[in-house]
Design a protein around this motif. Structure first.
Motif, PDB file in Angstrom:
ATOM      1  N   TRP A 137       0.714  -1.202   0.181  1.00  8.73           N
ATOM      2  CA  TRP A 137       0.028   0.030  -0.117  1.00  8.73           C
ATOM      3  C   TRP A 137       0.887   1.214   0.065  1.00  8.73           C
ATOM      4  O   TRP A 137       0.405   2.248  -0.376  1.00  8.73           O
ATOM      5  N   GLU A 138       2.014   1.066   0.815  1.00  7.31           N
ATOM      6  CA  GLU A 138       3.205   2.334   0.926  1.00  7.31           C
ATOM      7  C   GLU A 138       3.361   2.855  -0.423  1.00  7.31           C
ATOM      8  O   GLU A 138       3.573   4.064  -0.900  1.00  7.31           O
ATOM      9  N   LEU A 139       3.613   1.794  -1.515  1.00  4.09           N
ATOM     10  CA  LEU A 139       3.857   2.394  -2.785  1.00  4.09           C
ATOM     11  C   LEU A 139       2.954   3.033  -3.539  1.00  4.09           C
ATOM     12  O   LEU A 139       2.969   4.013  -4.070  1.00  4.09           O
ATOM     13  N   LEU A 140       1.682   2.775  -3.515  1.00 11.11           N
ATOM     14  CA  LEU A 140       0.443   3.130  -4.220  1.00 11.11           C
ATOM     15  C   LEU A 140       0.494   4.512  -3.593  1.00 11.11           C
ATOM     16  O   LEU A 140       0.195   5.481  -4.137  1.00 11.11           O
ATOM     17  N   ASP A 141       0.458   4.808  -2.321  1.00 14.43           N
ATOM     18  CA  ASP A 141       0.287   6.035  -1.515  1.00 14.43           C
ATOM     19  C   ASP A 141       1.326   6.874  -1.848  1.00 14.43           C
ATOM     20  O   ASP A 141       1.019   8.084  -2.067  1.00 14.43           O
ATOM     21  N   THR A 142       2.470   6.370  -1.974  1.00 17.04           N
ATOM     22  CA  THR A 142       3.601   7.413  -2.426  1.00 17.04           C
ATOM     23  C   THR A 142       3.738   7.966  -3.817  1.00 17.04           C
ATOM     24  O   THR A 142       3.808   9.069  -4.195  1.00 17.04           O
ATOM     25  N   LEU A 143       3.019   6.895  -4.675  1.00 15.35           N
ATOM     26  CA  LEU A 143       2.863   7.521  -6.280  1.00 15.35           C
ATOM     27  C   LEU A 143       1.959   8.536  -6.150  1.00 15.35           C
ATOM     28  O   LEU A 143       1.867   9.329  -7.032  1.00 15.35           O
ATOM     29  N   MET A 144       0.704   8.225  -5.369  1.00 12.83           N
ATOM     30  CA  MET A 144      -0.274   9.208  -5.403  1.00 12.83           C
ATOM     31  C   MET A 144       0.108  10.466  -5.009  1.00 12.83           C
ATOM     32  O   MET A 144      -0.050  11.456  -5.566  1.00 12.83           O
ATOM     33  N   GLN A 145       0.986  10.586  -4.055  1.00 11.94           N
ATOM     34  CA  GLN A 145       1.450  11.822  -3.405  1.00 11.94           C
ATOM     35  C   GLN A 145       2.332  12.659  -4.709  1.00 11.94           C
ATOM     36  O   GLN A 145       2.183  13.731  -4.579  1.00 11.94           O
ATOM     37  N   LEU A 146       2.995  11.730  -5.137  1.00  9.64           N
ATOM     38  CA  LEU A 146       3.805  12.443  -6.166  1.00  9.64           C
ATOM     39  C   LEU A 146       3.051  13.070  -7.250  1.00  9.64           C
ATOM     40  O   LEU A 146       3.297  14.173  -7.522  1.00  9.64           O
ATOM     41  N   ILE A 147       2.016  12.288  -7.506  1.00 13.58           N
ATOM     42  CA  ILE A 147       1.171  12.896  -8.954  1.00 13.58           C
ATOM     43  C   ILE A 147       0.353  14.186  -8.076  1.00 13.58           C
ATOM     44  O   ILE A 147       0.448  15.182  -8.847  1.00 13.58           O
ATOM     45  N   ASN A 148      -0.232  14.255  -6.886  1.00 17.45           N
ATOM     46  CA  ASN A 148      -0.873  15.054  -6.414  1.00 17.45           C
ATOM     47  C   ASN A 148       0.055  16.433  -6.267  1.00 17.45           C
ATOM     48  O   ASN A 148      -0.453  17.467  -6.218  1.00 17.45           O
ATOM     49  N   GLN A 149       1.272  16.103  -5.802  1.00 13.85           N
ATOM     50  CA  GLN A 149       2.214  17.371  -5.504  1.00 13.85           C
ATOM     51  C   GLN A 149       2.951  17.651  -6.766  1.00 13.85           C
ATOM     52  O   GLN A 149       3.867  18.707  -6.719  1.00 13.85           O
ATOM     53  N   ARG A 150       2.605  17.324  -7.740  1.00 15.05           N
ATOM     54  CA  ARG A 150       3.137  17.324  -9.076  1.00 15.05           C
ATOM     55  C   ARG A 150       4.886  17.392  -9.068  1.00 15.05           C
ATOM     56  O   ARG A 150       5.554  17.985  -9.521  1.00 15.05           O
ATOM     57  N   VAL A 151       5.267  16.201  -8.333  1.00 15.30           N
ATOM     58  CA  VAL A 151       6.633  15.763  -8.393  1.00 15.30           C
ATOM     59  C   VAL A 151       6.604  14.891  -9.615  1.00 15.30           C
ATOM     60  O   VAL A 151       6.629  13.821  -9.548  1.00 15.30           O
ATOM     61  N   LEU A 152       7.051  15.437 -10.638  1.00  8.96           N
ATOM     62  CA  LEU A 152       7.458  14.751 -11.952  1.00  8.96           C
ATOM     63  C   LEU A 152       8.675  14.324 -12.247  1.00  8.96           C
ATOM     64  O   LEU A 152       9.712  15.014 -12.233  1.00  8.96           O
ATOM     65  N   PRO A 153       8.795  12.958 -12.433  1.00  7.06           N
ATOM     66  CA  PRO A 153      10.063  12.289 -12.852  1.00  7.06           C
ATOM     67  C   PRO A 153      10.270  13.020 -14.159  1.00  7.06           C
ATOM     68  O   PRO A 153       9.579  13.135 -15.023  1.00  7.06           O
ATOM     69  N   ARG A 154      11.830  13.058 -14.434  1.00 10.96           N
ATOM     70  CA  ARG A 154      12.204  13.626 -15.704  1.00 10.96           C
ATOM     71  C   ARG A 154      12.420  12.404 -16.648  1.00 10.96           C
ATOM     72  O   ARG A 154      13.410  11.650 -16.797  1.00 10.96           O
ATOM     73  N   ILE A 155      11.419  12.082 -17.706  1.00 12.94           N
ATOM     74  CA  ILE A 155      11.460  10.802 -18.271  1.00 12.94           C
ATOM     75  C   ILE A 155      11.923  11.266 -19.721  1.00 12.94           C
ATOM     76  O   ILE A 155      11.166  11.659 -20.498  1.00 12.94           O
ATOM     77  N   PRO A 156      13.152  10.385 -20.159  1.00 10.97           N
ATOM     78  CA  PRO A 156      13.360  10.463 -21.626  1.00 10.97           C
ATOM     79  C   PRO A 156      12.206   9.424 -22.447  1.00 10.97           C
ATOM     80  O   PRO A 156      12.119   8.880 -21.949  1.00 10.97           O
ATOM     81  N   ALA A 157      12.008  10.208 -23.538  1.00 11.90           N
ATOM     82  CA  ALA A 157      11.222   9.542 -24.309  1.00 11.90           C
ATOM     83  C   ALA A 157      11.528   8.394 -25.166  1.00 11.90           C
ATOM     84  O   ALA A 157      10.849   7.383 -25.317  1.00 11.90           O
ATOM     85  N   GLU A 158      12.789   8.151 -25.448  1.00  9.42           N
ATOM     86  CA  GLU A 158      13.381   6.988 -26.129  1.00  9.42           C
ATOM     87  C   GLU A 158      14.146   5.983 -25.311  1.00  9.42           C
ATOM     88  O   GLU A 158      14.552   6.115 -24.285  1.00  9.42           O
ATOM     89  N   GLY A 159      13.911   4.737 -25.770  1.00 12.97           N
ATOM     90  CA  GLY A 159      14.403   3.518 -25.020  1.00 12.97           C
ATOM     91  C   GLY A 159      13.588   2.519 -24.868  1.00 12.97           C
ATOM     92  O   GLY A 159      13.999   1.219 -24.203  1.00 12.97           O
ATOM     93  N   SER A 160      12.286   2.419 -25.200  1.00  6.14           N
ATOM     94  CA  SER A 160      11.514   1.253 -24.887  1.00  6.14           C
ATOM     95  C   SER A 160      11.192   0.669 -26.375  1.00  6.14           C
ATOM     96  O   SER A 160      10.882   1.220 -27.130  1.00  6.14           O
ATOM     97  N   VAL A 161      11.184  -0.829 -26.436  1.00  7.61           N
ATOM     98  CA  VAL A 161      10.670  -1.262 -27.283  1.00  7.61           C
ATOM     99  C   VAL A 161       9.293  -1.859 -27.150  1.00  7.61           C
ATOM    100  O   VAL A 161       8.663  -2.824 -28.032  1.00  7.61           O
ATOM    101  N   GLY A 162       8.650  -1.651 -26.053  1.00  3.86           N
ATOM    102  CA  GLY A 162       7.342  -1.792 -25.605  1.00  3.86           C
ATOM    103  C   GLY A 162       7.258  -3.570 -25.429  1.00  3.86           C
ATOM    104  O   GLY A 162       6.114  -3.596 -25.168  1.00  3.86           O
ATOM    105  N   ALA A 163       8.056  -3.978 -24.846  1.00  3.34           N
ATOM    106  CA  ALA A 163       8.042  -5.336 -24.138  1.00  3.34           C
ATOM    107  C   ALA A 163       9.459  -5.982 -24.012  1.00  3.34           C
ATOM    108  O   ALA A 163      10.197  -5.541 -24.868  1.00  3.34           O
TER     109      ALA A 163
END
Length: 540
Positions: A137-163
């Motif tokens: 539950w702690e993981l869900l709650d912490t991720l929720m807090q990051l969303i609500n506080q707009r703490v936004l990971p800096r995510i590079p767009a490239e590097g996923s093959v989708g599986a």
């Protein structure tokens, strides 16, 4: 948008007040709810049903029980991917999630914008909230807090093959939760550890499987797909409005959109598009029309737009199914108390949906570009000035109106059409031939967003040109004014770009109009009922 959303725990309804939050857990989340967080400032709350929290906790407890019994669970006490046959010593099991997070920190390319990052985070939270991922539950709650506080990971767009899911980009979400790498907060780029400390959010110490649960899923492609769907939906409705305005400007025929034509060929989206164009042309007579039949880009516009409208229906279905799925591996079933090793991380549905959507959207660009070409060409525009120049008298000889705008729109259209090559057929064998068939879903979604941007630029050019052309037609003829919905649209457009009576640089007019379009700000019809009698429900 003009209408806001209010969301309860079972559905969403358009009402006249701002959405404050969406509920995640023990229910399906809609595409609109993701957009409410990503684009309109809504927050996220975890469902407060005791059964929901108890299910999450049972999943994490069962995983701990498996480990205590000596069972082998992929990615928990084994290596990852091709290293699944490598047993991890019990003393190192707790260290494994952190290793996964760190070695996947190799993304490149541009960083996701704020709306995309939030959509990704909501998609990942909702998937984990299904209770099949073995997280606490702690993981869900912490991720929720990051969303609500707009703490936004800096995510590079490239590097996923989708599986195996969006491993590399989602590692940046996991890193933010544990206080590593950089995040954006209140417009500043800072160390995640500093922001978490400032906000009083304790960094997570990832439990077994939690790194894999965060990263081994389709949240990036799915979040991007939510944004793409909304923008594509708006473009289809805008293309109808611009077709109606083009008909006015070319002194064309409203009869091409007669309901009986579309009853004889009953594709739902095609009929919907025709109804919107017909509503915009309500009351228009064809007595002064120049041709018996207008050219295809006008006459067949509902048939082009209708393909996209119909595609959007099944694309929504597939996006929302993916959004509301448990899509990591392995799944931990707390009810049957078993571990399910499979491939739910495979993003094939989103890949195909985004490949299809970018084709449908690029066809809208091509349609609008062809309409624009008719408007500027005095061989085809039925008496309008060459290149829609608003200059008169002696200076008309040196003014060129929308000549360059049409060239630019053609360039943007060509690029959009070039990008319709499907990404999903370019599967590459990776990771020592363990990931030997992959979806390329995230590349398809990024391609689709680029096609949307180019098409919005074409739409901006077409908007300026059609408003200019209709203004010229009405100025230089005895034709009656078009219906109020079109004149109001022309007035709104004019706030971004005034009538071009003397050549000027139009870059910033185009940029402002493209931003207006991307935001979905102009009121347009939302359904068939809203077009009846040119009144009713409009949406931006």
């Amino acid at each position: 948008m003009n209408e806001m959303y209010n969301v309860d725990q079972t559905t969403h309804e358009k009402v006249g007040k701002t959405l404050e939050h969406i509920v995640v857990g023990a229910r399906r989340v809609t595409l609109e709810e993701v957009l409410a967080v990503a684009e309109r400032g809504a927050e996220v709350r975890l469902a407060d049903q005791a059964a929901f929290r108890e299910r999450i906790e049972r999943g994490a407890h069962y995983l701990r029980t498996c480990l205590a019994s000596g069972a082998t669970v992929y990615g928990v006490n084994t290596g990852y991917g091709d290293a699944c046959e490598v047993s991890v010593p019990p003393a190192l099991v707790a260290s494994l999630p952190l290793q996964l997070t760190r070695y996947h920190g190799c993304g490149m390319g541009e960083y996701l914008e704020t709306d995309a990052t939030l959509a990704v985070m909501v998609a990942r939270l909702n998937s984990l909230a299904h209770g099949y991922s073995g997280v606490r539950w702690e993981l869900l709650d912490t991720l929720m807090q990051l969303i609500n506080q707009r703490v936004l990971p800096r995510i590079p767009a490239e590097g996923s093959v989708g599986a195996s899911g969006d491993l590399t980009p989602l590692s940046y979400v996991a890193a933010a939760l544990i206080g590593e790498r950089e995040v954006s907060h209140r417009g500043q780029l800072r160390a995640a550890s500093d922001v978490l400390a400032e906000l009083g959010i304790a960094p997570l110490v990832l439990a077994p499987k939690e790194g894999l649960a965060l990263m081994n899923g389709t949240a990036v492609m799915t979040g991007l797909a939510c944004l793409a769907w909304r923008r594509a939906d708006y473009l289809t409705r805008l293309a109808c409005r611009l077709t109606a305005l083009t008909t006015v400007a070319l002194n064309g025929r409203a009869a091409h959109f007669d309901a009986r034509l579309f009853e004889a060929k009953p594709h739902i989206g095609q009929g919907e598009a025709a109804a919107w164009i017909r509503a915009d042309l309500s009351g228009r007579t064809d007595s002064s029309a120049q041709r018996v039949q207008d050219r295809y880009s006008v006459r067949c516009a509902p048939h082009v737009i209708g393909v996209a409208r119909d595609a959007l229906s099944w694309i929504r279905r597939d996006i929302e199914n993916e959004l509301n799925s448990a899509n990591d591996n392995p799944l931990i079933d707390p009810d049957d108390e078993c571990v399910l090793h499979g491939g739910n991380f495979y993003g094939g549905h989103i890949a195909f949906a985004m490949d299809a959507l970018k084709v449908a959207v690029a066809n809208l660009a091509d349609l609008m570009d062809r309409q624009l070409a008719l408007l500027v060409d005095d061989k085809f525009n039925h008496g309008l000035p060459r290149n829609l120049s608003g200059s008169t008298g002696e200076r008309a000889a040196i003014n060129h109106g929308f000549k360059a705008v049409q060239i630019s729109a053609s360039a943007w259209t060509a690029e959009a059409l070039k990008l319709t090559m499907p990404a999903s057929v370019f599967s590459r064998s990776t990771e020592s031939h363990n990931q030997d068939k992959v979806s390329m879903g995230t590349i398809a979604a990024r391609d689709c967003l680029r096609v949307l941007t180019l098409t919005e630029q074409v739409a901006a050019a077409h908007t300026l040109a059609t408003v200019q052309a209709a203004t010229l037609r009405l100025r230089d003829s005895a034709l009656p004014m078009p219906p109020a919905v079109l004149t109001e649209f022309m007035k709104m457009s004019a706030t971004h770009s005034a009538f071009v009576d003397e050549d000027r640089a139009l870059e910033f007019d185009l940029r402002a109009t493209a931003d207006w379009i991307r935001a979905g700000a102009a009121p347009l019809y939302t359904d068939l009922a809203s077009a009846q009698g040119q009144t009713g429900k409009y949406d931006g």
